[in-house]
Design a protein around this motif. Structure first.
Motif, PDB file in Angstrom:
ATOM      1  N   SER A 155       6.298   7.465  -5.451  1.00 53.48           N
ATOM      2  CA  SER A 155       5.964   7.419  -4.280  1.00 53.48           C
ATOM      3  C   SER A 155       6.101   8.991  -3.662  1.00 53.48           C
ATOM      4  O   SER A 155       7.234   9.726  -4.003  1.00 53.48           O
ATOM      5  N   ILE A 156       5.180   9.726  -3.001  1.00 49.79           N
ATOM      6  CA  ILE A 156       5.217  10.877  -2.830  1.00 49.79           C
ATOM      7  C   ILE A 156       5.921  11.376  -1.438  1.00 49.79           C
ATOM      8  O   ILE A 156       5.402  10.801  -0.446  1.00 49.79           O
ATOM      9  N   GLY A 175      -2.131  10.517  -8.031  1.00 48.81           N
ATOM     10  CA  GLY A 175      -3.094   9.468  -7.791  1.00 48.81           C
ATOM     11  C   GLY A 175      -3.711   9.195  -8.977  1.00 48.81           C
ATOM     12  O   GLY A 175      -4.106   7.972  -9.518  1.00 48.81           O
ATOM     13  N   ARG A 176      -4.266  10.445  -9.700  1.00 50.50           N
ATOM     14  CA  ARG A 176      -5.136  10.421 -10.991  1.00 50.50           C
ATOM     15  C   ARG A 176      -4.277   9.407 -12.096  1.00 50.50           C
ATOM     16  O   ARG A 176      -4.541   8.667 -12.704  1.00 50.50           O
ATOM     17  N   ALA A 177      -2.994  10.009 -12.134  1.00 49.28           N
ATOM     18  CA  ALA A 177      -2.229   9.612 -13.110  1.00 49.28           C
ATOM     19  C   ALA A 177      -1.791   7.910 -12.860  1.00 49.28           C
ATOM     20  O   ALA A 177      -1.825   7.233 -13.732  1.00 49.28           O
ATOM     21  N   VAL A 227       0.877   4.226  -6.603  1.00 52.99           N
ATOM     22  CA  VAL A 227       1.349   5.336  -5.926  1.00 52.99           C
ATOM     23  C   VAL A 227       1.392   5.333  -4.385  1.00 52.99           C
ATOM     24  O   VAL A 227       0.255   5.508  -3.610  1.00 52.99           O
ATOM     25  N   GLY A 228       2.686   5.562  -3.851  1.00 52.01           N
ATOM     26  CA  GLY A 228       2.629   5.427  -2.269  1.00 52.01           C
ATOM     27  C   GLY A 228       2.569   6.723  -1.787  1.00 52.01           C
ATOM     28  O   GLY A 228       3.111   7.897  -2.438  1.00 52.01           O
ATOM     29  N   ILE A 229       2.870   6.960  -0.498  1.00 52.49           N
ATOM     30  CA  ILE A 229       2.973   8.098   0.313  1.00 52.49           C
ATOM     31  C   ILE A 229       3.958   7.588   1.263  1.00 52.49           C
ATOM     32  O   ILE A 229       3.897   6.812   1.971  1.00 52.49           O
ATOM     33  N   GLY A 265      -6.004   8.863  -3.979  1.00 50.46           N
ATOM     34  CA  GLY A 265      -5.442   8.025  -5.024  1.00 50.46           C
ATOM     35  C   GLY A 265      -4.160   6.918  -4.487  1.00 50.46           C
ATOM     36  O   GLY A 265      -3.580   6.532  -5.137  1.00 50.46           O
ATOM     37  N   ALA A 266      -3.784   7.162  -3.249  1.00 51.37           N
ATOM     38  CA  ALA A 266      -2.631   6.763  -2.929  1.00 51.37           C
ATOM     39  C   ALA A 266      -3.121   5.201  -2.607  1.00 51.37           C
ATOM     40  O   ALA A 266      -4.127   4.928  -2.146  1.00 51.37           O
TER      41      ALA A 266
END
Ligand code: PEP
Ligand code: MG
Length: 568
Positions: free
Chosen positions: A436-437, A475-477, A485-487, A505-506
């Motif tokens: 989660s970014i 996002g790519r990973a 992958v959240g934000i 990519g989120a």
């Protein structure tokens, strides 16, 4: 009003879309340390001054306790007892006998007692900050200036401050505070986040705000970030008309977040208290993407027990049966210190023992928290995901994920808030179940700009292509490893940027419930293909300003996807 008469308005970053009109009340400036120059008064006169100020401060503190009630009353009564302590008073008098002023004697006597408490550590050590607060209040009485802390006039007001500590913001009386204006702090400061969460009309980072004076009338328009000074009657009526028009504007239909081509982008809520649960559900949150547990314990002077935490987590999880709830382990340190986790002063707390680092230094607190969460999950129907804040290495990821699993949690991930984690996202995500970014800290650390400092607020912009490039790495990973992958930083609450983040990519976006409607509406305007194109435009810009301009230029006018686009 002072020099602001020359300027009719101030500009800052608006939080939310609210509007308010009212009189300014200034947050008092911190008091400078009293001078150690010898007193010019007789010792007896200084002693009378000191005794009067100690008694007056004790009475004030008790009165605040009466008004606040509950656990705040207990804390404040204990502070009043400190102001009345006979040993401290004797120490003050002894210092006055050596030629000190009453102010200096109070300052020194309290400081010495404070150091003694700190050296005792534990519960006594945690009382040290209370003693500092009492000392400042007594000195304020001696100087005849307002006491530090949030003022409490008997009428509604617009609070003007340099910035607010999270505890001050959390304790604001929302019946009285019409709006908040700060000179410092950017859109991602905790003042801004709490203001958004509590739906306080706010303009932060408004240079010149400190020239406003008590009693000045202002219009605070958060949607434009403009504070109008000394408004005319016509301006006040126009503001009221705008307010009425906004209130009657039709709401966008509530439903799951999706792009125009049907790609699902779950919209989740950022929460820091259980009292916002209903609002999150009403605004259509599809779960919780960030529950900031540290906000539950900001004014606590000891680590919460498993039982205390469990009760709070059960209340949270019960509101989202069958839904995902991402709970963050205590993120203490820097601007959100918890006295039971951050016990050593640091030169650069944002780069210090914060987040997971502080938890690891007190592993029993982390174990208790994870245990409480696992227990709460067993008796509720929400799907609990747990994540660690401020993770910077693969080793930390492994440590947290394995501890969470050992204690009975099934889904454990990390926050990506440090550039190192974004750059190694492929390796971190090999061990974590999700990322989660946290764009607030990621921006702070990428641009080396303190998120609380107004003077560098312009650097703290998540549209910056360097920040977006790091988001793209994660996002790519995530896509190549099949991990979500959240934000969960404030960037997700900026509707146009939310589309860009999806293009990077989120897979989900989490934000203050107040922002859900606008983001839902914006996502629905664009296809996945367009989101990717916008992301590419933003990435190839040289600055945040250029990135924003390029995307806005490409995004208007409102487009409707063709049938063939919907299939892409
Ligand atoms: C972030 O840093 O983006 C985040 C979500 O965490 P906080 O704002 O609580 O530091
Ligand atoms: Mg953070």
């Amino acid at each position: 009003m002072t020099d602001t008469t020359l300027h009719k308005s101030l500009n800052g970053v608006g939080i939310g879309r609210g509007l308010a009109v009212g009189p300014v009340v200034r947050m008092p400036d911190p008091l400078p340390e009293p001078s150690d120059a010898a007193s010019t008064l007789a010792a007896d006169a200084e002693k009378v001054r000191a005794a009067g100020a100690l008694a007056a401060a004790a009475a004030d503190i008790r009165l605040r306790g009466e008004k606040a009630g509950g656990s705040a009353k207990e804390v404040l009564d204990a502070q009043a007892i400190m102001a009345e302590d006979p040993t401290l008073k004797d120490d003050v008098n002894a210092r006055i006998d050596t030629g000190r002023t009453a102010e200096r004697a109070v300052f020194e006597a309290f400081a010495q007692f404070r150091d003694l408490l700190v050296s005792m550590g534990g519960y006594m050590g945690e009382r040290a900050t209370d003693l500092d607060d009492v000392s400042r209040r007594v000195v304020a009485h001696l100087r005849g200036v307002p006491a530090p802390g949030v003022p409490d006039p008997d009428h509604p007001f617009v609070l003007v401050a340099r910035d607010l500590a999270p505890a001050d913001t959390a304790l604001l009386d929302l019946d009285k505070v019409l709006a908040l204006i700060t000179s410092d702090g950017g859109p991602t400061s905790h003042t801004a986040i709490l203001a958004r969460e509590k739906s306080i009309v706010a303009v932060v980072g408004a240079a010149g705000a400190l020239s406003l004076e008590d009693g000045d009338t202002v219009i605070v328009d958060a949607s434009s970030g403009i504070v109008t000074l000394d408004p005319t009657e016509a301006e006040v009526s126009a503001a009221e008309a705008t307010l009425a028009a906004r209130a009657s504007a039709p709401e966008v239909a509530i439903g799951p977040g999706r792009l125009a081509d049907g790609t699902a982008v779950p919209l989740l809520a950022n929460l820091g208290a259980v009292d916002k649960l209903t609002e999150a559900v009403e605004k259509g949150a599809e779960g919780v993407g960030l529950f900031r547990t540290e906000f539950l314990f900001l004014d606590s002077d000891r680590a919460p027990s498993v039982e205390e935490q469990q009760a709070k987590y059960i209340a949270l999880l019960s509101a989202f049966p069958g839904k995902k709830v991402v709970v963050r382990a205590l993120d203490a340190g820097a601007d959100k210190p918890l006295s039971f986790l951050n016990d050593e002063p640091e030169e650069n707390p944002a780069l210090g023992l914060r987040g997971l680092r502080a938890l690891r230094a007190h592993e029993s607190i982390l174990r208790d928290q994870l245990t409480a969460l696992a227990n709460a999950e067993k008796v509720t129907e929400a799907e609990v995901w747990v994540m660690a804040p401020m993770v910077s290495t693969v080793e930390e990821t492994r440590y947290f994920v394995s501890l969470a699993k050992e204690l009975g949690l099934t889904t454990a991930g990390v926050m990506v808030e440090v550039p190192a984690s974004a750059l190694l996202a492929d390796r971190i995500l090999a061990d974590a179940d999700f990322a989660s970014i946290g764009t607030n800290d990621l921006t702070q650390y990428t641009l080396a700009a303190d998120r609380l400092l107004g003077s560098v607020a312009s650097f703290q912009d998540p549209w910056h292509p360097a920040v977006l490039r790091l988001v793209g790495e994660v996002g790519r990973a995530g896509a190549s490893l099949g991990k979500p992958v959240g934000i969960c930083g404030e960037a997700a609450a900026d509707p146009m940027l939310a589309v860009v983040l999806v293009g990077l990519g989120a897979t989900s976006l989490s934000m203050s419930p107040a922002a859900l409607g606008d983001v839902r509406a914006e996502l629905a305007r664009f296809t996945r293909k367009q989101a990717i194109e916008f992301a590419e435009l933003a990435l190839s810009a040289n600055s945040a300003v250029e990135a924003r301009a390029a995307v806005f230029a490409a995004a208007t006018p409102i487009t409707t996807p063709t049938e063939s686009e919907k299939l892409k």
